[in-house]
Design a protein around this motif. Structure first.
Motif, PDB file in Angstrom:
ATOM      1  N   ASP A 195      -0.048  -9.322   1.797  1.00  0.00           N
ATOM      2  CA  ASP A 195      -1.262  -9.892   1.275  1.00  0.00           C
ATOM      3  C   ASP A 195      -2.076  -9.003   0.009  1.00  0.00           C
ATOM      4  OD1 ASP A 195      -1.054 -11.644   2.955  1.00  0.00           O
ATOM      5  OD2 ASP A 195      -2.345 -10.991   4.434  1.00  0.00           O
ATOM      6  N   PHE A 196      -1.707  -7.637   0.162  1.00  0.00           N
ATOM      7  CA  PHE A 196      -2.199  -6.568  -1.011  1.00  0.00           C
ATOM      8  C   PHE A 196      -1.506  -6.452  -2.179  1.00  0.00           C
ATOM      9  CE2 PHE A 196      -3.376  -2.301  -2.395  1.00  0.00           C
ATOM     10  CZ  PHE A 196      -4.618  -2.580  -2.505  1.00  0.00           C
ATOM     11  N   VAL A 197      -0.149  -6.558  -2.070  1.00  0.00           N
ATOM     12  CA  VAL A 197       0.826  -6.520  -3.133  1.00  0.00           C
ATOM     13  C   VAL A 197       0.216  -5.255  -4.159  1.00  0.00           C
ATOM     14  CG1 VAL A 197       1.735  -7.667  -5.051  1.00  0.00           C
ATOM     15  CG2 VAL A 197       0.734  -9.046  -3.152  1.00  0.00           C
ATOM     16  N   PRO A 198       0.622  -3.979  -3.616  1.00  0.00           N
ATOM     17  CA  PRO A 198       0.377  -2.887  -4.278  1.00  0.00           C
ATOM     18  C   PRO A 198       1.162  -2.639  -5.708  1.00  0.00           C
ATOM     19  CG  PRO A 198       1.870  -2.108  -2.464  1.00  0.00           C
ATOM     20  CD  PRO A 198       1.677  -3.937  -2.212  1.00  0.00           C
ATOM     21  N   ASP A 199       0.751  -1.858  -6.361  1.00  0.00           N
ATOM     22  CA  ASP A 199       1.242  -1.179  -7.777  1.00  0.00           C
ATOM     23  C   ASP A 199       1.846   0.001  -7.290  1.00  0.00           C
ATOM     24  OD1 ASP A 199       0.327  -3.118  -9.633  1.00  0.00           O
ATOM     25  OD2 ASP A 199      -1.558  -2.394  -9.254  1.00  0.00           O
TER      26      ASP A 199
END
Length: 538
Positions: free
Chosen positions: A289-293
């Motif tokens: 859900d957050f899909v980090p860089d």
């Protein structure tokens, strides 16, 4: 959260850390085995990696000494001899005694990282063009204005400072007309050094000219005759116009005080941060859900070590290029290298200074995004490519079903595009594709997903959207393009097909239904969007 508050919170945790350390040490003394030793060692690491960071330098130094004594025996077949064991117990007793004493605070100044990219959201970006060739300056201004930039064209470098605005995001300068003194003055400007990228254009192709540009602070170099598509691509890359959302960092650390500390540093530099303190129950949903860089990962945690979690993360296709940075008080270079063999990109040794953390995270994310763009973006339009568009559609279909929310998908196609290429040339055709892509990004919502499906065909994914709202979005897009026709080298229109996700759909079937509706729009006169199974909507 302020630095003092975090130090105070850490002080409140000292009794708990003290009890855990004392208990772990006693277990090892009573049962001197590898398992109890490793448990004891992780408790020492927790303290050596955090104490100094929260103003307890004396405790941190003793904990580091204890860590150095224990490190050679961690994850090996070797065991400390009686003499070494006695020394470890003695240092631990010293550490326990210090943790019993009243704690004082030591000030630590958090300095701001010098370069911070501007985040303007939907605000029109302002670009300064320094060019004394009036015809070229006018051409650049016209081309960039048509793609939703605000342009100020000036002829002299002494005019730059008065033209700076809060939304100034880039400077384009003719290298050939600037002497060394002028270049030095430009590169010394605080605005250029801190947040505004500098693009040089030149007739000189030599390495000497390129070196001169780099030494003057230039971040891009474009040769004449000017390719406006290349210029637009350079602006997009340097200003991250396609990625105006904040850098997203996921912190995985079982110690909440530490994750709060790292988060406070990164949030002060305008990063978006999510902390996971219980990876067994929180990690998978955060990754989805957050899909980090970028992911900051503690190496030693109770549930499993960071190396194993890194292996799990690298199994996920959409996270293959996301940088992983290990955080640990582990000082052994051999263990650091072994830990990174799973796919980590960097190793930061606790305690981590604020500047080291911010600079490492920022540089890794910028490089990671550049690599990600090469793999997932269409180079001409700057939109997602076909493969990534379909992958994102699969994600949205899963999310729609999980949350029981609607999902609409549109296939959009430029009308008579072959005629534009054949009569006006491919340069104009490329500009039309660029302009159409830019228009969709401006008109559609930030949560909408836009890709180039191939040639003159595009895909738009509208989460949480019924077809009626999708139709309204397409009508706003048509109205915007029509209103700005005078700025374009040629007028153009588009047709589309829109489909709502049903219970039986997968990505292939919903695209097929949208495609059928698109061809109905083409067959019935073009310049319209038809919803699948519905009547044409003009």
């Amino acid at each position: 959260m302020q630095d003092k508050e975090l130090r105070d919170q850490y002080s409140l945790q000292i009794p708990g850390l003290l009890t855990e350390l004392k208990h772990a040490a006693q277990q090892w003394i009573d049962q001197p085995e590898q398992k109890t030793f490793e448990h004891f060692f992780t408790k020492v690491l927790d303290i050596s990696g955090s104490a100094e960071m929260f103003g307890q330098a004396a405790i941190g130094n003793v904990a580091k000494s204890l860590q150095a004594e224990m490190s050679p025996f961690f994850k090996t077949d070797k065991h400390p001899n009686p003499s070494k064991m006695k020394r470890i117990i003695g240092i631990n007793q010293q550490l326990l005694g210090m943790m019993h004493q009243p704690l004082g605070n030591q000030s630590s100044q958090i300095r701001e990282v010098l370069f911070k990219a501007k985040m303007l959201d939907k605000e029109l970006m302002h670009i300064i063009v320094l060019e004394d060739d009036l015809i070229l300056a006018k051409d650049i201004k016209q081309k960039l204005s048509s793609t939703s930039f605000e342009i100020s064209a000036i002829a002299s470098d002494d005019q730059i400072q008065p033209y700076f605005k809060s939304n100034t995001s880039c400077i384009i300068a003719n290298l050939d007309n600037l002497n060394d003194t002028q270049l030095k003055l430009m590169s010394d400007m605080e605005e250029i050094r801190s947040s505004i990228p500098l693009i040089f254009i030149s007739e000189n192709h030599s390495i000497q000219a390129r070196l001169k540009a780099v030494q003057s602070g230039g971040q891009a170099f474009i040769t004449k005759p000017l390719d406006h598509t290349q210029l637009l691509h350079a602006i997009d890359s340097l200003t991250e116009r396609q990625l105006q959302q904040k850098y997203r960092v996921l912190i995985v650390d079982d110690q909440k005080s530490l994750s709060d500390y790292y988060a406070s540093i990164l949030e002060a530099s305008d990063f978006e941060v999510l902390a996971v303190n219980n990876p067994e129950h929180e990690l998978m949903s955060a990754l989805t859900d957050f899909v980090p860089d970028l992911i900051l990962l503690d190496l030693y945690m109770p549930f499993c070590n960071g190396q194993d979690l890194a292996g799990i993360i690298r199994q996920m296709d959409n996270l293959l290029s996301v940088p992983l940075v290990f955080l640990s008080a582990e000082g052994s270079s051999d263990l650091q290298l072994r830990a990174m063999s799973t796919g980590a990109d960097a190793f930061l040794t606790k305690p981590v200074s604020p500047d080291d953390l911010s600079l490492t995270v920022q540089s890794r994310i910028k490089r990671g995004r550049a690599v990600y763009d090469l793999v997932t973006k269409d180079p001409l339009s700057g939109l997602l490519n076909r493969r990534e568009s379909i992958r994102r559609l699969d994600e949205e279909i899963s999310r729609s079903r999980r949350n029981n929310t609607p999902l609409s998908v549109a296939m959009l196609d430029l009308d008579h595009f072959k005629k534009i290429n054949d009569t006006l040339g491919h340069a104009v055709g490329d500009w039309v594709i660029k302009y159409f892509a830019r228009s969709m990004q401006l008109i559609f919502r930030e949560c909408d997903i836009i890709g180039r499906h191939g040639g003159e065909e595009f895909i738009a994914i509208f989460p949480d959207t019924l077809p009626e709202s999708g139709q309204m979005a397409c009508k706003r897009l048509k109205k915007y393009i029509t209103a700005n026709e005078q700025d374009l080298p040629t007028a153009f229109s588009f047709s589309g097909g829109l489909a709502l996700l049903n219970d039986d759909d997968d990505s292939k079937s919903i695209l097929e239904r949208a495609d059928v509706a698109l061809y109905k729009a083409k067959e019935t006169g073009r310049n319209k969007v038809i919803t699948a199974t519905d009547s044409p909507v003009r």
